[in-house]
Every structure is written in structure tokens, then in C-alpha cells.
Design a protein around this motif. Structure first.
Motif, short mmCIF file in Angstrom:
data_model
loop_
_atom_site.label_atom_id
_atom_site.label_comp_id
_atom_site.label_asym_id
_atom_site.label_seq_id
_atom_site.Cartn_x
_atom_site.Cartn_y
_atom_site.Cartn_z
N GLY A 170 -11.80 9.91 4.88
CA GLY A 170 -13.02 10.27 4.16
C GLY A 170 -14.13 9.26 4.35
O GLY A 170 -14.87 8.94 3.42
N ASN A 171 -14.24 8.72 5.57
CA ASN A 171 -15.23 7.69 5.92
C ASN A 171 -15.12 6.45 5.06
O ASN A 171 -16.11 5.80 4.75
CB ASN A 171 -16.65 8.26 5.88
N LYS A 172 -13.90 6.13 4.65
CA LYS A 172 -13.62 4.88 3.93
C LYS A 172 -12.81 3.98 4.85
O LYS A 172 -12.09 4.45 5.73
CB LYS A 172 -12.82 5.16 2.66
N PRO A 175 -6.15 1.38 -2.48
CA PRO A 175 -5.85 1.48 -3.91
C PRO A 175 -5.56 2.93 -4.34
O PRO A 175 -4.67 3.16 -5.15
CB PRO A 175 -7.11 0.95 -4.59
N ARG A 176 -6.26 3.89 -3.78
CA ARG A 176 -6.02 5.30 -4.09
C ARG A 176 -4.64 5.70 -3.62
O ARG A 176 -3.89 6.37 -4.32
CB ARG A 176 -7.09 6.17 -3.44
N PHE A 177 -4.26 5.27 -2.43
CA PHE A 177 -2.96 5.59 -1.87
C PHE A 177 -1.85 4.98 -2.72
O PHE A 177 -0.85 5.61 -3.01
CB PHE A 177 -2.88 5.10 -0.42
N ASP A 194 -1.95 4.26 -5.90
CA ASP A 194 -1.85 5.00 -7.15
C ASP A 194 -1.04 6.27 -6.97
O ASP A 194 -0.22 6.62 -7.81
CB ASP A 194 -3.25 5.35 -7.68
N GLU A 195 -1.25 6.96 -5.85
CA GLU A 195 -0.50 8.19 -5.59
C GLU A 195 0.98 7.89 -5.38
O GLU A 195 1.84 8.63 -5.85
CB GLU A 195 -1.07 8.92 -4.38
N ILE A 196 1.29 6.79 -4.70
CA ILE A 196 2.69 6.41 -4.47
C ILE A 196 3.36 6.05 -5.79
O ILE A 196 4.51 6.40 -6.02
CB ILE A 196 2.77 5.22 -3.48
N ASN A 197 2.64 5.38 -6.67
CA ASN A 197 3.21 4.96 -7.95
C ASN A 197 3.51 6.14 -8.86
O ASN A 197 4.26 6.01 -9.82
CB ASN A 197 2.31 3.95 -8.66
#
Length: 84
Positions: A50-52, A59-61, A63-66
Motif C-alpha cells: 500500500g505504498n508503505k 506494526p500493522r502486520f 497486530d494481525e499476527i498477535n
């Protein structure tokens, strides 16, 4: 054009390193290459994220793993290691 991703990577590398500097020896090239590789892999925005940059996306990834229970994460990891 065989592979657009590789062609784009080669263009970035050529413009940022090979065309931008004169080198006296291979060690200068290796040092600049390592610095560029760290920057490209960590700070460079990627279209697939997403152009990041990976640092911004991580950090988003995490959070999803947690959100996945640890036992399920281990089972998924172990099942990927099994050979059929």
C-alpha cells in the motif's frame, strides 16, 4: 521485458548506485551496496504494501499476527514444514 519487478529493481540499483558514484575499489561498492540494500529493504515504499515502507507496515502486520492464538501459529508453522 522478461520480469517487470526485476527490471524495476535493476533500474533503481543502477540509478542509485552504479550511475551515481565512481569507485576506486570493490570495497567502496560493497559498503554503498550494503547501505543502499538496508535502505531499500526497510525504508523504500512498496506498492504491494500500500505504498508503505516495510518499517511502516510492520506494526500493522504484528497486530494481525498477535490476533491469532499462539498455539494456532505454531500449528500453522509446523504444518508448513511437513513434507507430503
Amino acid at each position: 521485458m522478461q520480469n517487470g519487478y526485476i527490471e524495476r529493481f535493476n533500474r533503481h540499483y543502477r540509478e542509485d548506485i552504479l550511475d551515481a558514484y565512481y569507485f576506486d575499489d570493490i570495497y567502496q561498492l560493497q559498503k554503498l551496496n550494503n547501505q543502499w540494500k538496508l535502505d531499500y529493504n526497510n525504508n523504500h515504499p512498496h506498492k504491494s504494501l500500500g505504498n508503505k515502507s516495510p518499517v511502516e507496515f510492520m506494526p500493522r502486520f504484528e497486530d494481525e499476527i498477535n490476533l491469532i492464538p499462539k498455539s494456532e501459529q505454531e500449528n500453522n508453522f509446523l504444518s508448513n514444514l511437513e513434507v507430503s
